[in-house]
Write a protein that holds these residues in place. Structure first.
Motif, mmCIF file in Angstrom:
data_model
loop_
_atom_site.group_PDB
_atom_site.id
_atom_site.type_symbol
_atom_site.label_atom_id
_atom_site.label_comp_id
_atom_site.label_asym_id
_atom_site.label_seq_id
_atom_site.Cartn_x
_atom_site.Cartn_y
_atom_site.Cartn_z
ATOM 1 N N PHE A 166 0.831 -1.210 0.000
ATOM 2 C CA PHE A 166 0.000 0.000 0.000
ATOM 3 C C PHE A 166 0.859 1.251 0.000
ATOM 4 N N ALA A 167 1.937 1.212 0.793
ATOM 5 C CA ALA A 167 2.837 2.372 0.829
ATOM 6 C C ALA A 167 3.500 2.593 -0.530
ATOM 7 N N ILE A 168 3.903 1.488 -1.170
ATOM 8 C CA ILE A 168 4.539 1.627 -2.492
ATOM 9 C C ILE A 168 3.541 2.142 -3.510
ATOM 10 N N SER A 169 2.288 1.660 -3.426
ATOM 11 C CA SER A 169 1.281 2.123 -4.380
ATOM 12 C C SER A 169 0.939 3.595 -4.174
ATOM 13 N N LEU A 170 1.030 4.055 -2.920
ATOM 14 C CA LEU A 170 0.734 5.467 -2.653
ATOM 15 C C LEU A 170 1.917 6.389 -2.910
ATOM 16 N N PRO A 172 3.600 7.145 -5.723
ATOM 17 C CA PRO A 172 3.420 8.117 -6.822
ATOM 18 C C PRO A 172 2.454 9.243 -6.460
ATOM 19 N N VAL A 173 1.342 8.863 -5.771
ATOM 20 C CA VAL A 173 0.380 9.898 -5.379
ATOM 21 C C VAL A 173 1.034 10.889 -4.424
ATOM 22 N N TYR A 174 1.819 10.362 -3.494
ATOM 23 C CA TYR A 174 2.508 11.246 -2.543
ATOM 24 C C TYR A 174 3.486 12.166 -3.269
ATOM 25 N N LEU A 175 4.213 11.592 -4.241
ATOM 26 C CA LEU A 175 5.176 12.419 -4.975
ATOM 27 C C LEU A 175 4.466 13.525 -5.748
ATOM 28 N N VAL A 176 3.314 13.172 -6.381
ATOM 29 C CA VAL A 176 2.572 14.190 -7.140
ATOM 30 C C VAL A 176 2.061 15.286 -6.201
ATOM 31 N N CYS A 177 1.471 14.862 -5.053
ATOM 32 C CA CYS A 177 0.968 15.852 -4.091
ATOM 33 C C CYS A 177 2.105 16.692 -3.520
ATOM 34 N N TYR A 178 3.239 16.048 -3.267
ATOM 35 C CA TYR A 178 4.383 16.795 -2.735
ATOM 36 C C TYR A 178 4.882 17.822 -3.743
#
Length: 342
Positions: A166-170, A172-178
């Motif tokens: 789950f952490a790995i899947s999130l 990319p989303v975290y990188l985009v939001c960051y």
């Protein structure tokens, strides 16, 4: 004497029997089997001792659902030779599970449940006794690679894999939001810097305008007329002192005359104006702004001047006729100071 000889012979016989008994003793080491699958081979030696193997401890170190045994070759027991199976690692009569001998042969397959270890002991005296068994352990849990995990351990491992996935899947989303948040922060910082620079520039312009206005005010105040004081007999003494320093005017004192008609020592009124820098100046007596009076008089149309009474200077000519402190020029606006009236 005979009794002593008899005791010596008896001791020799007992020592020899003990030596023979030690020679016939079986030295057996327990072999620990930690693999989940393996083979057990036992054979009694020609001298009546078990040399190839006599005890096996099956202990893989896991929680076992069952231990299965199967014959690889038909077992053979002679005389009173037997194979004892224990349900623990201790050879205690309470943990004995089964005993196989000539009258109770080993079945082709058997299963032991309710324990995670087993002990097999071959007790043989005949050199014809022989066993060859294969065993297989069934652990409780799930196998991952070469490792077995209990249900709780498997659940923990599975939860860890789920969390990591789950952490790995999130990621990319975290990188985009960051990246978006960092970009927004950079834009806010740039806008803040622009606003700060604009505010500083505006304040600088305001300060420059205030300084320019102050320079104009100072120039206007410095342009006010200056005259010398000359005492005149018959005038009121109350008009002969400066209200700022409370000292009487002396001959040849330099006086600065304001547009309202009031006059003071030049140094005193200049200090008064300097103490009120960057704020509207006012006359110490009438509280009117001399600069505004100068500007209003300069902007007034011809023939519409404010009520003006020429101020008499506190000195007189030789003929006694009063004259203005500023000479012939009429620069006093409003009523003159009361002390000026003869």
């Amino acid at each position: 004497m005979i009794s002593v000889w008899a005791l010596a012979c008896l001791w020799i016989q007992l020592a020899g029997f003990h030596f023979w008994a030690d020679a016939q003793a079986v030295v057996c080491r327990v072999k620990v089997l930690s693999d989940l699958e393996g083979e057990i081979v036992g054979r009694v030696g020609s001298d009546g001792t078990s040399r190839e193997g006599c005890a096996w401890h099956i202990y893989p170190g896991l929680s076992l659902r069952a231990i299965e045994f199967h014959l690889l070759e038909p077992a053979h027991f002679e005389g009173s030779d037997r194979l004892i199976v224990y349900g623990s690692g201790n050879m205690h009569p309470a943990t004995r599970v089964a005993t196989f001998h000539r009258g109770n042969p080993i079945p082709p397959g058997m299963m032991m449940t309710g324990t995670s270890e087993a002990m097999l002991v071959l007790n043989g005296q005949n050199n014809e006794s022989f066993i060859r068994l294969g065993y297989s352990c069934r652990p409780i849990g799930t196998r991952i690679g070469d490792m077995w995990f209990s249900p709780v351990g498997y659940a923990c491992v599975l939860a860890a894999f789920i969390v990591v996935g789950f952490a790995i899947s999130l990621m990319p989303v975290y990188l985009v939001c960051y990246c978006k948040a960092r970009r927004a922060q950079d834009l806010v910082m740039q806008e803040s810097q622009l606003m700060m620079r604009s505010e500083l520039a505006s304040r600088f312009r305001q300060n420059e305008a205030v300084r320019a206005q102050e320079r104009q005010v100072v120039a206007s105040l410095e342009a006010l007329p200056i005259q010398k004081w000359k005492d005149e007999e018959g005038r009121r003494r109350s008009t002969n002192e400066c209200c700022l320093c409370l000292e009487a005017y002396g001959d040849e004192d330099m006086l600065r005359v304001l547009p309202c008609g009031h006059y003071f020592h030049q140094a005193c009124i200049d200090k008064w104006f300097f103490a009120n820098r960057f704020i509207p100046r006012s006359c110490p007596l009438c509280k009117r702004d001399p600069v505004l009076m100068i500007l209003s008089r300069a902007d007034a149309p011809a023939g519409q001047d404010e009520e003006a009474v020429p101020a008499e200077r506190p000195s007189s000519s030789g003929d006694g006729a009063p004259r203005s402190l500023a000479g012939d020029a009429d620069f006093v606006i409003g009523r003159p100071q009361e002390a000026w009236v003869a």
